[in-house]
Structure formats: C-alpha cells, structure tokens
Scaffold this motif. Structure first.
Motif, mmCIF file in Angstrom:
data_model
loop_
_atom_site.group_PDB
_atom_site.id
_atom_site.type_symbol
_atom_site.label_atom_id
_atom_site.label_comp_id
_atom_site.label_asym_id
_atom_site.label_seq_id
_atom_site.Cartn_x
_atom_site.Cartn_y
_atom_site.Cartn_z
ATOM 1 N N LEU A 54 0.900 -1.431 -0.062
ATOM 2 C CA LEU A 54 -0.024 0.005 -0.028
ATOM 3 C C LEU A 54 1.003 1.171 -0.118
ATOM 4 N N ALA A 55 1.849 1.356 0.833
ATOM 5 C CA ALA A 55 2.626 2.677 0.945
ATOM 6 C C ALA A 55 3.547 2.839 -0.414
ATOM 7 N N VAL A 56 4.134 1.534 -1.081
ATOM 8 C CA VAL A 56 4.579 1.718 -2.388
ATOM 9 C C VAL A 56 3.922 2.146 -3.308
ATOM 10 N N THR A 57 2.614 1.769 -3.384
ATOM 11 C CA THR A 57 1.874 2.309 -4.399
ATOM 12 C C THR A 57 1.112 3.442 -4.098
ATOM 13 N N SER A 58 1.085 3.966 -2.834
ATOM 14 C CA SER A 58 0.745 5.432 -2.676
ATOM 15 C C SER A 58 2.008 6.411 -3.044
ATOM 16 N N PHE A 59 3.094 5.896 -2.809
ATOM 17 C CA PHE A 59 4.319 6.662 -3.211
ATOM 18 C C PHE A 59 4.218 6.847 -4.822
ATOM 19 N N LEU A 60 4.026 5.802 -5.451
ATOM 20 C CA LEU A 60 3.866 5.994 -6.943
ATOM 21 C C LEU A 60 3.008 6.909 -7.489
ATOM 22 N N LEU A 61 1.725 6.700 -7.000
ATOM 23 C CA LEU A 61 0.751 7.432 -7.260
ATOM 24 C C LEU A 61 0.904 8.980 -6.745
ATOM 25 N N GLY A 62 1.007 9.150 -5.664
ATOM 26 C CA GLY A 62 1.438 10.423 -5.053
ATOM 27 C C GLY A 62 2.718 11.239 -6.039
ATOM 28 N N THR A 63 3.549 10.421 -6.407
ATOM 29 C CA THR A 63 4.539 10.774 -7.233
ATOM 30 C C THR A 63 3.890 11.436 -8.573
ATOM 31 N N ALA A 64 3.232 10.455 -9.294
ATOM 32 C CA ALA A 64 2.636 10.931 -10.633
ATOM 33 C C ALA A 64 1.707 12.042 -10.538
ATOM 34 N N ILE A 65 0.908 12.107 -9.419
ATOM 35 C CA ILE A 65 -0.335 13.086 -9.177
ATOM 36 C C ILE A 65 0.577 14.454 -9.027
ATOM 37 N N GLY A 66 1.541 14.356 -8.281
ATOM 38 C CA GLY A 66 2.372 15.506 -8.121
ATOM 39 C C GLY A 66 3.262 16.101 -9.403
ATOM 40 N N VAL A 67 3.414 15.295 -10.313
ATOM 41 C CA VAL A 67 4.322 15.534 -11.408
ATOM 42 C C VAL A 67 3.237 16.108 -12.352
ATOM 43 N N ILE A 68 1.973 15.414 -12.420
ATOM 44 C CA ILE A 68 0.961 16.148 -13.078
ATOM 45 C C ILE A 68 0.552 17.775 -12.599
ATOM 46 N N GLY A 69 0.570 17.828 -11.473
ATOM 47 C CA GLY A 69 0.356 19.133 -10.614
ATOM 48 C C GLY A 69 1.266 19.962 -11.068
ATOM 49 N N PHE A 70 2.373 19.656 -10.904
ATOM 50 C CA PHE A 70 3.783 20.477 -11.220
ATOM 51 C C PHE A 70 3.661 21.041 -12.518
ATOM 52 N N ARG A 71 3.586 19.983 -13.740
ATOM 53 C CA ARG A 71 3.452 20.397 -14.995
ATOM 54 C C ARG A 71 2.288 21.397 -15.229
ATOM 55 N N GLY A 72 1.332 21.137 -14.617
ATOM 56 C CA GLY A 72 -0.069 22.019 -14.884
ATOM 57 C C GLY A 72 0.373 23.544 -14.371
ATOM 58 N N ALA A 73 0.972 23.484 -12.989
ATOM 59 C CA ALA A 73 1.268 24.802 -12.501
ATOM 60 C C ALA A 73 2.280 25.613 -13.530
ATOM 61 N N ARG A 74 3.224 24.809 -13.825
ATOM 62 C CA ARG A 74 4.123 25.594 -15.005
ATOM 63 C C ARG A 74 3.670 25.810 -16.287
ATOM 64 N N ALA A 75 2.960 25.298 -16.912
ATOM 65 C CA ALA A 75 2.060 25.427 -18.008
ATOM 66 C C ALA A 75 1.277 26.454 -17.832
ATOM 67 N N ALA A 76 0.648 26.747 -16.580
ATOM 68 C CA ALA A 76 -0.301 27.797 -16.360
ATOM 69 C C ALA A 76 0.510 29.242 -16.042
ATOM 70 N N ARG A 77 1.595 28.852 -15.675
ATOM 71 C CA ARG A 77 2.517 30.193 -15.113
ATOM 72 C C ARG A 77 3.173 30.764 -16.737
ATOM 73 N N ARG A 78 3.540 29.678 -17.575
ATOM 74 C CA ARG A 78 4.300 29.991 -18.601
ATOM 75 C C ARG A 78 3.071 30.621 -19.611
ATOM 76 N N SER A 79 1.870 30.082 -19.607
ATOM 77 C CA SER A 79 0.592 30.796 -20.208
ATOM 78 C C SER A 79 0.344 32.305 -19.955
ATOM 79 N N ALA A 80 0.374 32.488 -18.584
ATOM 80 C CA ALA A 80 0.147 33.781 -18.086
ATOM 81 C C ALA A 80 1.300 34.861 -18.357
ATOM 82 N N THR A 81 2.581 34.177 -18.375
ATOM 83 C CA THR A 81 3.740 35.022 -18.873
ATOM 84 C C THR A 81 3.526 35.553 -20.504
ATOM 85 N N GLU A 82 3.393 34.594 -21.303
ATOM 86 C CA GLU A 82 3.142 34.696 -22.693
ATOM 87 C C GLU A 82 1.901 35.660 -22.848
ATOM 88 N N THR A 83 0.746 35.390 -22.201
ATOM 89 C CA THR A 83 -0.392 36.479 -22.459
ATOM 90 C C THR A 83 0.052 37.736 -22.071
#
Length: 92
Positions: A54-83
């Motif tokens: 359970l812990a290993v699965t949660s580490f993997l899912l938490g990492t994947a979800i965190g990476v998606i969030g990080f990429r989304g935040a970075r893309a939103a920041r880049r989009s705001a800068t370009e706008t």
C-alpha cells in the motif's frame, strides 16, 4: 487538456502530502513493536507485506499526481507570462 492553476496546485500539494504521510507510515511500520508487522522471530508478517505494498503504491501514485500538478502549474505560469507579453507588445 489544460489544468487550471488551483487544480494544478491542489494536485501538487496532494503529491507532497502523500509522500509525507506514507513516509511517516512506513517508518512506523518498520518500527512496529506490537507484533503485527513482525512475528516473534523478527520475520515480516502478511500485515507488513500488505501495508508495504500500500505504501509503495501510494508513493508511486503520489509522485505521478504531483508531477501532473507541477507540470500544470508550470504550464499555467508560462501561459500567463506569454499572455502578458502579448498584451504589452500589442498595446499602443
């Protein structure tokens, strides 16, 4: 698919929270003295293996979800800068 800034930050925070919680849990599982995680001879029990999975699965899912969030935040920041850059160059 484009994530909003609040959703991106929520996903990133969830990934960090998941790591914090499950690292604490894994440490407590390893130090378990109640006899649930380890038998009298010190060998891991089924309880230990299930909760480790359970812990290993949660580490993997938490990492994947965190990476998606990080990429989304970075893309939103880049989009705001370009706008804002487009707005400043097209203004008279």
């Amino acid at each position: 698919m484009k994530l909003s800034r609040p959703v991106s930050w929520f996903l990133l925070a969830f990934g960090v929270w998941s790591w914090f919680i499950w690292i604490t849990f894994a440490k407590n599982l390893w130090k378990d003295g109640s006899g649930l995680a380890f038998d009298g001879a010190g060998d891991p029990t089924a309880y230990f293996w299930v909760h480790l999975a359970l812990a290993v699965t949660s580490f993997l899912l938490g990492t994947a979800i965190g990476v998606i969030g990080f990429r989304g935040a970075r893309a939103a920041r880049r989009s705001a800068t370009e706008t804002s850059a487009e707005t400043s160059t097209t203004a008279p």
